[in-house]
Design a protein around this motif. Structure first.
Motif, PDB file in Angstrom:
ATOM      1  N   ARG A 182       0.841  -1.199   0.000  1.00  0.00           N
ATOM      2  CA  ARG A 182       0.000   0.000   0.000  1.00  0.00           C
ATOM      3  C   ARG A 182       0.874   1.246   0.000  1.00  0.00           C
ATOM      4  N   ASP A 273      -2.449   4.478   1.353  1.00  0.00           N
ATOM      5  CA  ASP A 273      -3.449   3.827   0.499  1.00  0.00           C
ATOM      6  C   ASP A 273      -4.515   4.807   0.029  1.00  0.00           C
ATOM      7  N   GLU A 331     -10.783  -4.661  10.190  1.00  0.00           N
ATOM      8  CA  GLU A 331     -10.881  -5.100   8.802  1.00  0.00           C
ATOM      9  C   GLU A 331      -9.766  -4.497   7.948  1.00  0.00           C
ATOM     10  N   VAL A 332      -9.479  -3.219   8.189  1.00  0.00           N
ATOM     11  CA  VAL A 332      -8.437  -2.546   7.408  1.00  0.00           C
ATOM     12  C   VAL A 332      -7.094  -3.228   7.594  1.00  0.00           C
ATOM     13  N   THR A 334      -6.526  -6.250   8.679  1.00  0.00           N
ATOM     14  CA  THR A 334      -6.575  -7.617   8.157  1.00  0.00           C
ATOM     15  C   THR A 334      -6.218  -7.606   6.672  1.00  0.00           C
ATOM     16  N   GLN A 335      -6.709  -6.612   5.943  1.00  0.00           N
ATOM     17  CA  GLN A 335      -6.364  -6.475   4.527  1.00  0.00           C
ATOM     18  C   GLN A 335      -4.886  -6.145   4.358  1.00  0.00           C
ATOM     19  N   ALA A 338      -2.845  -9.298   5.053  1.00  0.00           N
ATOM     20  CA  ALA A 338      -2.976 -10.276   3.972  1.00  0.00           C
ATOM     21  C   ALA A 338      -2.139  -9.886   2.762  1.00  0.00           C
ATOM     22  N   SER A 339      -2.130  -8.587   2.433  1.00  0.00           N
ATOM     23  CA  SER A 339      -1.370  -8.130   1.264  1.00  0.00           C
ATOM     24  C   SER A 339       0.117  -8.048   1.555  1.00  0.00           C
TER      25      SER A 339
END
Length: 357
Positions: A182, A273, A331-332, A334-335, A338-339
């Motif tokens: 990001r 991001d 949630e942010v 977690t993304q 993952a990336s």
């Protein structure tokens, strides 16, 4: 309904960082670093840097999680040894023939942008937050323009073009910085940067006028009993010292004021991001006071209060930095995680070197 609204408001509010370290705790690390560096004739300084950075990164907490520093002493030592060996060879060649010094100087100027990029990239890649590594994608050409050319422009213009240099430098660093995959982006406005320069410029002008007045008074006060008298010599030497240290103090104080203002402007113009906003609200006068008093106290205590000074400044800067996450924080990240997992494992296998640039 109310719970969802409050959770959403909390998720979109600015959250400040904090520094959890203490001076007494860091003193134990610092004194061991100093003693082992002396005993090993400087070799341990590479591992001392790692211990110091791990302490400060590990005690800088944002959204309940701290940063991590993953470099090793070996990486830093090898980089320093390469630079040291080059300097030794360059001095030997210069002693053999003056022409070699010109050649080595040209080689350094050519290599310096590449070394700057390597240094920034190394420090980014050995830093992580929530198990996601940072990265830096800048080029050597960008480093030449933003760091070397920008610095030259600021100096040759006597600081009048410093906002341009500040903008080039910070856009180069932040716009090439990555958190996982990001991007960061920043666009500090020239008008705001010139506004930041106004007070330091006035300080330099007014301080210079006062300093010139004091020097003239000292020289006018010289006794008329002979141009080579001891009083004349003493007053002349005093005027020289006053000019030197006076300019040093004036420019140093103005530089601190300008640095704090630019820090606020750049950080408050930065996003991650494209949507997660950073903020900094340092008080320029408070920042300058902390920096100056840290130096004074450190000198007066022969360096023993250095840990206190370092922790004091780190805490102040951290507590005046904040981030606003757009969306639900869990949630942010977690993304992000993952990336950033694949990138993180790739960095773990890379053998980077820190050349100290």
């Amino acid at each position: 309904m109310d719970n969802r609204v409050s959770a959403g408001a909390a998720a979109n509010a600015f959250e400040r960082a904090r520094f959890t370290g203490t001076a007494s705790e860091y003193f134990g690390i610092w004194i061991v670093n100093v003693l082992l560096t002396i005993v090993t004739l400087g070799i341990y300084s590479a591992w001392a840097k790692v211990r110091r950075n791990r302490y400060f990164y590990g005690n800088t907490v944002l959204l309940g999680r701290s940063f991590e520093y993953h470099a090793t002493g070996k990486q830093i030592l090898i980089g320093r040894l390469i630079v040291f060996a080059f300097l030794v060879v360059a001095n030997i060649l210069a002693a053999i023939h003056p022409l070699f010094s010109v050649v080595t100087t040209i080689l350094v100027l050519i290599a310096l942008p590449w070394l700057i990029v390597r240094g920034i990239r190394f420090n980014a890649r050995v830093t992580s937050y929530r198990n996601v590594r940072f990265d830096f994608t800048g080029s050597a050409g960008g480093a030449f323009v933003s760091v070397m050319l920008g610095s030259l422009v600021a100096v040759l213009s006597l600081g009048l073009l410093a906002p341009f240099a500040s903008r080039w430098l910070n856009r180069y660093i932040f716009n090439n910085l990555r958190y996982g995959n990001r991007p960061f982006d920043t666009d500090p406005k020239l008008g705001a940067l010139y506004g930041a320069l106004l007070v330091p410029a006035l300080m330099v002008v007014l301080g210079g006028v006062v300093l010139v007045g004091l020097v003239v008074l000292m020289l006018v006060a010289a006794p008329s009993g002979g141009s080579g008298s001891m009083e004349d010599v003493a007053l002349t030497i005093g005027a020289i010292y006053l000019s030197f240290f006076g300019l040093l103090i004036i420019y140093g104080l103005a530089g601190l004021i300008y640095r704090a203002a630019v820090h606020n402007i750049v950080w408050s113009s930065t996003r991650i991001d494209g949507r997660h906003v950073l903020r900094s609200d340092l008080s320029r006068t408070r920042y300058a006071w902390i920096a100056i008093s840290n130096v004074v106290v450190t000198v007066l205590t022969l360096g023993l209060m250095r840990p206190w000074a370092a922790v004091r400044l780190a805490r102040y800067v951290a507590e005046h930095a904040a981030i606003r996450i757009e969306g639900e924080i869990g949630e942010v990240f977690t993304q992000f995680e993952a990336s950033g997992t694949a990138i993180g494992s790739e960095y773990m296998s890379m053998e980077g070197l820190d050349f100290g640039f």
